[in-house]
Design an enzyme around this catalytic site. Sequence first.
Site, PDB file in Angstrom:
ATOM      1  CG  ASP A   1     -10.857   0.783   0.028  1.00 54.05           C
ATOM      2  OD1 ASP A   1     -10.436   1.381  -0.985  1.00 54.05           O
ATOM      3  OD2 ASP A   1     -10.185   0.627   1.051  1.00 54.05           O
TER       4      ASP A   1
ATOM      5  CB  SER B   1      -2.921  -4.226   4.559  1.00 51.46           C
ATOM      6  OG  SER B   1      -3.692  -3.191   5.074  1.00 51.46           O
TER       7      SER B   1
ATOM      8  CG  ASP C   1      -5.996  -1.921   3.543  1.00 52.27           C
ATOM      9  OD1 ASP C   1      -6.565  -2.663   2.736  1.00 52.27           O
ATOM     10  OD2 ASP C   1      -5.117  -1.101   3.219  1.00 52.27           O
TER      11      ASP C   1
END
Length: 352
Positions: free
Chosen positions: A18, A102, A148
């Site tokens: 990511d 997360s 997240d």
Amino acid sequence: MIKYRSPGRINIIGEHTDYNDGYVFPFAIDKYIYINLEKSEKFEFYSESENKIIIQEKLEKTNTWADYIIGVIKEIEKILHIGIPPFKINISSTLPIGAGLSSSAALEVGIAYGINDILNLNLSRVEIAEIGWKVENEFIGLRCGIMDQYACSLSKKDNAILLDTYTKQFQHIPLKLGEYNFFIINSGVKHELGNSEYNKRRQECEEVLNKLNKKTFRDVNKNDLEKLNGTLFKRAKHVVEENERVLKTVEALKNSNIQEVGKYLFESHESLKNLYEVSCEETDFIVDFLKNNVLGARMVGGGFGGSILVLSKKNEFYNLIDELNKRYHEKFGLNIDYFEVNSANGVEKIGD
């Protein structure tokens, strides 16, 4: 007090992609940070899990869990050029802290969503996710990607999100798993070197781009890997192949080919272990035990402990978990926690 809940998330596949402009495939889960908000004369933050209260008249960094709240308030003030009035905020959680699910993003997104709702600030869910991401990177100092916060804010029950972190385009993909379910096993360990090694991996990936004279990992292909060696070769190979695995996993899920999904989970773990080098002895032990017993499994989160995602039939999972726990305790003196994963909506208001 007005009540909100903000979910944790798991990422089916696409680990450490990511922040490298790659693809990820997360969904929100039904484990939550619960947030109660009401206006107050002073800023008052209470955490049930910490059993601590922090009171401030003027917001200042504390180097505690409260900084996730303080950072969000300051970021909203900055981007909207407004002053946020004091709030009394109570935090509780059913989300295991430090399990790689997360919890920090859930808190950031939940606070931003609640303040946005109460003050009618008209922030979109994407803007709320971006606020959380900025806080994590600039105020907290952990250089994370956007996955997240997007998952906590934008998820829909019974779907996963295929998120392109380069373009920030996303689409919801139905989670049709047939007779299979996802489970989380918490290893019970979180090695302290995690944060420093995480930032080190980011640095190494930036070195890859410098060496290849590329601006983004999206321009890196398998031919480029031949120009690298040693550690940089390993890091780049993981990112390039993990991106491919995300897209293959999405196609397999669309075609109800759950066997393939499981295969890609095991491949992802091997890559995280051998190429990106972010697993640890405890999580490797669990995944090795699960091979040939479940459809798929891999470490999730930043690494160096945390959780393992498992794809399995229910009866097969529950038939082996006691034996796994026994062997894990014999080897490490620890017990595992585990639970079935159910998908959930993104952050939402649950009561006045």
